[in-house]
Structure formats: C-alpha cells, structure tokens
Design an enzyme around this catalytic site. Structure first.
Site, PDB file in Angstrom:
ATOM      1  N   TRP A 102       0.830  -1.214   0.000  1.00  0.00           N
ATOM      2  CA  TRP A 102       0.000   0.000   0.000  1.00  0.00           C
ATOM      3  C   TRP A 102       0.856   1.252   0.000  1.00  0.00           C
ATOM      4  O   TRP A 102       0.462   2.269  -0.589  1.00  0.00           O
ATOM      5  CB  TRP A 102      -1.008  -0.029   1.140  1.00  0.00           C
ATOM      6  CG  TRP A 102      -2.011  -1.131   0.918  1.00  0.00           C
ATOM      7  CD1 TRP A 102      -2.184  -2.250   1.679  1.00  0.00           C
ATOM      8  CD2 TRP A 102      -2.955  -1.250  -0.160  1.00  0.00           C
ATOM      9  NE1 TRP A 102      -3.168  -3.044   1.139  1.00  0.00           N
ATOM     10  CE2 TRP A 102      -3.656  -2.453   0.019  1.00  0.00           C
ATOM     11  CE3 TRP A 102      -3.273  -0.448  -1.267  1.00  0.00           C
ATOM     12  CZ2 TRP A 102      -4.660  -2.883  -0.864  1.00  0.00           C
ATOM     13  CZ3 TRP A 102      -4.266  -0.870  -2.140  1.00  0.00           C
ATOM     14  CH2 TRP A 102      -4.947  -2.078  -1.938  1.00  0.00           C
ATOM     15  N   ASP A 172      -1.967   6.525   6.107  1.00  0.00           N
ATOM     16  CA  ASP A 172      -2.979   5.595   5.612  1.00  0.00           C
ATOM     17  C   ASP A 172      -3.246   4.587   6.726  1.00  0.00           C
ATOM     18  O   ASP A 172      -2.436   3.705   6.991  1.00  0.00           O
ATOM     19  CB  ASP A 172      -2.461   4.893   4.355  1.00  0.00           C
ATOM     20  CG  ASP A 172      -3.433   3.849   3.808  1.00  0.00           C
ATOM     21  OD1 ASP A 172      -4.492   3.613   4.431  1.00  0.00           O
ATOM     22  OD2 ASP A 172      -3.126   3.267   2.748  1.00  0.00           O
ATOM     23  N   LYS A 196     -12.412  -2.264   6.108  1.00  0.00           N
ATOM     24  CA  LYS A 196     -11.663  -3.134   7.005  1.00  0.00           C
ATOM     25  C   LYS A 196     -12.186  -3.006   8.436  1.00  0.00           C
ATOM     26  O   LYS A 196     -12.633  -3.981   9.010  1.00  0.00           O
ATOM     27  CB  LYS A 196     -10.172  -2.809   6.972  1.00  0.00           C
ATOM     28  CG  LYS A 196      -9.429  -3.438   5.795  1.00  0.00           C
ATOM     29  CD  LYS A 196      -9.421  -2.588   4.565  1.00  0.00           C
ATOM     30  CE  LYS A 196      -8.765  -3.283   3.382  1.00  0.00           C
ATOM     31  NZ  LYS A 196      -8.011  -2.359   2.535  1.00  0.00           N
TER      32      LYS A 196
HETATM   33  C1  LIG Z   1      -7.416  -1.848   1.473  1.00  0.00           C
HETATM   34  C2  LIG Z   1      -6.384  -0.813   1.590  1.00  0.00           C
HETATM   35  C3  LIG Z   1      -6.263   0.231   0.658  1.00  0.00           C
HETATM   36  C4  LIG Z   1      -7.140   0.336  -0.566  1.00  0.00           C
HETATM   37  O1  LIG Z   1      -8.424   0.679  -0.204  1.00  0.00           O
HETATM   38  P1  LIG Z   1      -9.585   0.909  -1.280  1.00  0.00           P
HETATM   39  O2  LIG Z   1     -10.690   1.392  -0.395  1.00  0.00           O
HETATM   40  O3  LIG Z   1      -9.837  -0.398  -1.944  1.00  0.00           O
HETATM   41  O4  LIG Z   1      -9.132   1.951  -2.234  1.00  0.00           O
HETATM   42  C5  LIG Z   1      -5.284   1.179   0.863  1.00  0.00           C
HETATM   43  N1  LIG Z   1      -4.472   1.126   1.929  1.00  0.00           N
HETATM   44  C6  LIG Z   1      -4.546   0.120   2.832  1.00  0.00           C
HETATM   45  C7  LIG Z   1      -3.615   0.112   4.001  1.00  0.00           C
HETATM   46  C8  LIG Z   1      -5.507  -0.863   2.695  1.00  0.00           C
HETATM   47  O5  LIG Z   1      -5.602  -1.853   3.603  1.00  0.00           O
END
Ligand SMILES: *Cc1c(COP(=O)(O)O)cnc(C)c1O
Length: 361
Positions: A102, A172, A196
C-alpha cells in the site's frame, strides 16, 4: 444460520449485532416508514444519521476541534491521488516510508504530481519490517511525510507514531484505524477506506487538520479537493448514505463496548492467540514479519510444506473458518482479525492449526 468465522482482509467481518440492527431497521428506519437507502441525503433523518456518526467518531478517537471529519468515496486509493493534489505542488518533495504494497501504491500515484523521496524502505527484506526511524533520510521542507500504519498484505504494523519534525504527517490507517487509541493531534491527515475496520465498502474517511485545507493546486478537480467536502459537511454531492449509516452503527457498537482502549486489549489478546499457535508449531507454521512489527490486524503465515496449503484451507472451510487464503502476491495464509472478529474466532483457528500440524507434522 451456521456460525462462521470470517477472516477476510476486506471487505471484512462486521459486528453481528450491527448487522442484526441493520436488518431490523432495513424497511423502516426509526418509524420514518423509509429505508435509509431511500432517504434524501438532505432530509432531517439522514442529517441526524450523519451528525451522530461524526460525533460518535469524534468521541471514540478524541478528535480535536481543529480537525474536519470527512466522509468520502473512491476508497483509500483515490486519496493516493488526492493527497499530492491537495497538499503538494509540482516542484515540492513528498517524503514516503516504503513498507510494502500500500505504501507502493501511494508512492506511484504521488510521483505523477510531485517529487518523491523514499526516506526508508524495507524492500531489502521483502517488506517484513519497519525501518528504524533514526535511519530515515528525510527532506527538511517536505510537503508532507506519508506512511502506512499497517500494511494489510504484509502484516507489518508501526508500533509508534513517527516524529513530525515540523513536516505534516499523513497516514494511511485503512486497516488499523479504531483498533487502538491514537493521538490524532500528531497528524495532519489520517485517512482510511471503510471496509476493514469501519463499515461496508463505498465509504472512505479522512480526518484533516484545518490548516491543511486551501493548499490545493488550482487545477484540482472539485470532487478531489478536501476543502469541497469540508466546506459542505461531506454533502457537496450525494454521499454514500447507506455506508455512512452502517459505519455510524459500528461507532455506536465500539462506544458501547468500552471504546478503543478496551478494543486494543481485546485485539492484543486475539493476536497473541494466533502468534502463539504459529510460534509453538516448531516451524510447521511461519510468520515472516519482524517481532516488533507484527500486525494485530492481519496475520500472514506460511506452512513449511506449501503442498499442504490446499488441504489446510479445505479443512478450515469445513470448520467454518473462512477466507484464510493469503494475498496472491505472497501466498500462504492470512488471518485478518479486525475489531469485529471475536476472540472465539481466533481460538477456533488456533485449535484447528494445532490439530492440523499434529496430524501432518
Ligand atoms: C485496502 C487498503 C487500501 C485500498 O483501499 P480501497 O478502499 O480499496 O481503495 C489502501 N491502503 C490500505 C492500508 C488498505 O488496507
């Protein structure tokens, strides 16, 4: 209904209490005669849902008043593009800590709009650890420092908040937000996709310090400007109403269950059950992540004999332990154990792992 334990990395398990409440309210929300799906986002009913969701999130995370809470769309990944467009100019440098999949996505997108400096990378050991902060090669006047607090695929989690050193810190937190208390005031921006640890997919969250707004480049699309959402209470256009409603119920569930400090203790206990099963298996199972950076949310592990992978997964499924297959880029297994995964789920998986290792080892 069969009791299952769902270890999906995302979209992921939601609290069953929340799903039951959604079911009970699906056709008639609080006597309105309408489903939340059918309501005007400008009506008083949805207005109440949105303002309660925001207030409950502020209470849970102790978000200071000088931060905006924004409910967005486009997932966490749209913010990979929004961040440089909002907070950097073409000639500015953005600092990144590169800890895996990511981080890489955020870096690739930032490179299209600004200069990028990788302050440190754990690629030398297949992204299995967080590089020691004292070794980071930082840009003193960086537009911001970006990191991913929990690499969902690699299972690598920061166990501390990096120093800002006068540079805005952007994180993030898609896969570990709400899993433990954090000091929001140390960040300029925190963002996360919902699917998540927050709610259903389709909602993304951003918590933005007010002094960051208004720095966007002039050609930014209106709907990618955080200020558009901040100035309009997340309602410049139609927000993802149903997802916000479910996220709001998850926030209430977290508050009712003691908040993030209690959640953290539960998450530590849950993760320990699985890491203990791995560590006690005499090498039958292996987790590649450095001890200090083992994630409490996503636990990747491999079997010493990968020929047994299929059989392991089939046996797990027969015991209603679902979605344990590892990400296609790393193979093996991954158990994602977000807030809504009960301790019993981790115990059931650990018991199965022990039994499988005993019969096959
Ligand atoms: C799942 C995830 C993403 C991507 O998320 P989307 O909502 O599918 O764009 C980005 N960063 C992390 C850490 C993730 O777990």
């Amino acid at each position: 209904m069969t009791q299952v334990f769902n270890f999906s990395a995302g979209p992921a398990v939601l609290p069953s209490e929340v799903l039951r409440q959604v079911q009970a309210e699906l056709l008639d929300w609080h006597g309105s005669g309408m489903s939340v799906m059918e309501m005007s986002h400008r009506g008083i009913e949805f207005g109440q849902i949105l303002s309660e969701a925001e207030a409950d999130l502020r209470a849970l995370m102790a978000i200071p008043d000088n931060y905006k809470v924004l409910f967005l769309q486009g997932g966490a990944m749209l913010q990979f593009s929004m961040l440089p467009l909002n907070f950097a100019q073409t000639d500015s440098t953005i600092d990144f800590v590169h800890t895996g999949h990511w981080s890489k996505g955020a870096i690739a997108e930032a490179k299209r709009y600004a200069k990028v400096n990788i302050v440190a990378s754990s690629e030398d050991k297949n992204f299995s650890y967080v590089p020691e902060e004292s070794t980071w090669q930082r840009t003193p006047d960086a537009a911001y420092l970006h990191y991913c607090s929990n690499e969902t695929i690699g299972g690598v989690e920061f166990n501390h908040i990096p120093q800002s050193d006068g540079v805005p810190l952007i994180c993030d937190m898609s896969s570990n937000i709400l899993s433990r208390p954090i000091d929001v005031s140390q960040f300029a921006v925190i963002y996360a996709g919902a699917q998540k640890n927050i709610g259903p997919s389709g909602v993304a969250l951003s918590i933005v310090r007010e002094d960051m707004l208004g720095k966007a480049r002039s050609d930014i699309p209106t709907l990618m400007n955080y200020k558009t959402f901040a100035d309009n209470g997340s309602m410049y256009n139609t927000p993802p109403t149903f997802g916000i409603y479910v996220a709001g119920l998850v926030f209430k569930w977290l508050l009712k269950n003691g908040g993030l400090a209690v959640m953290e203790q539960k998450n530590i206990a849950k993760a320990n059950v699985l890491y203990s099963a791995i560590d006690a298996s005499n090498g039958f199972y292996h987790c590649p992540v450095a001890l200090a950076n083992r994630s409490r949310m996503n636990i990747p592990f491999t079997l010493a004999d990968s020929n047994l992978d299929k059989e392991f997964l089939a046996g797990a499924e027969a015991r209603h332990l679902l979605q344990l297959k590892g990400h296609r880029s790393v193979g093996g297994m991954r158990a994602s154990i977000y807030n809504a995964m009960p301790l019993e789920g981790c115990q059931a998986l650990a018991a199965y792992m022990n039994e499988f290792a005993k019969t096959k080892g």
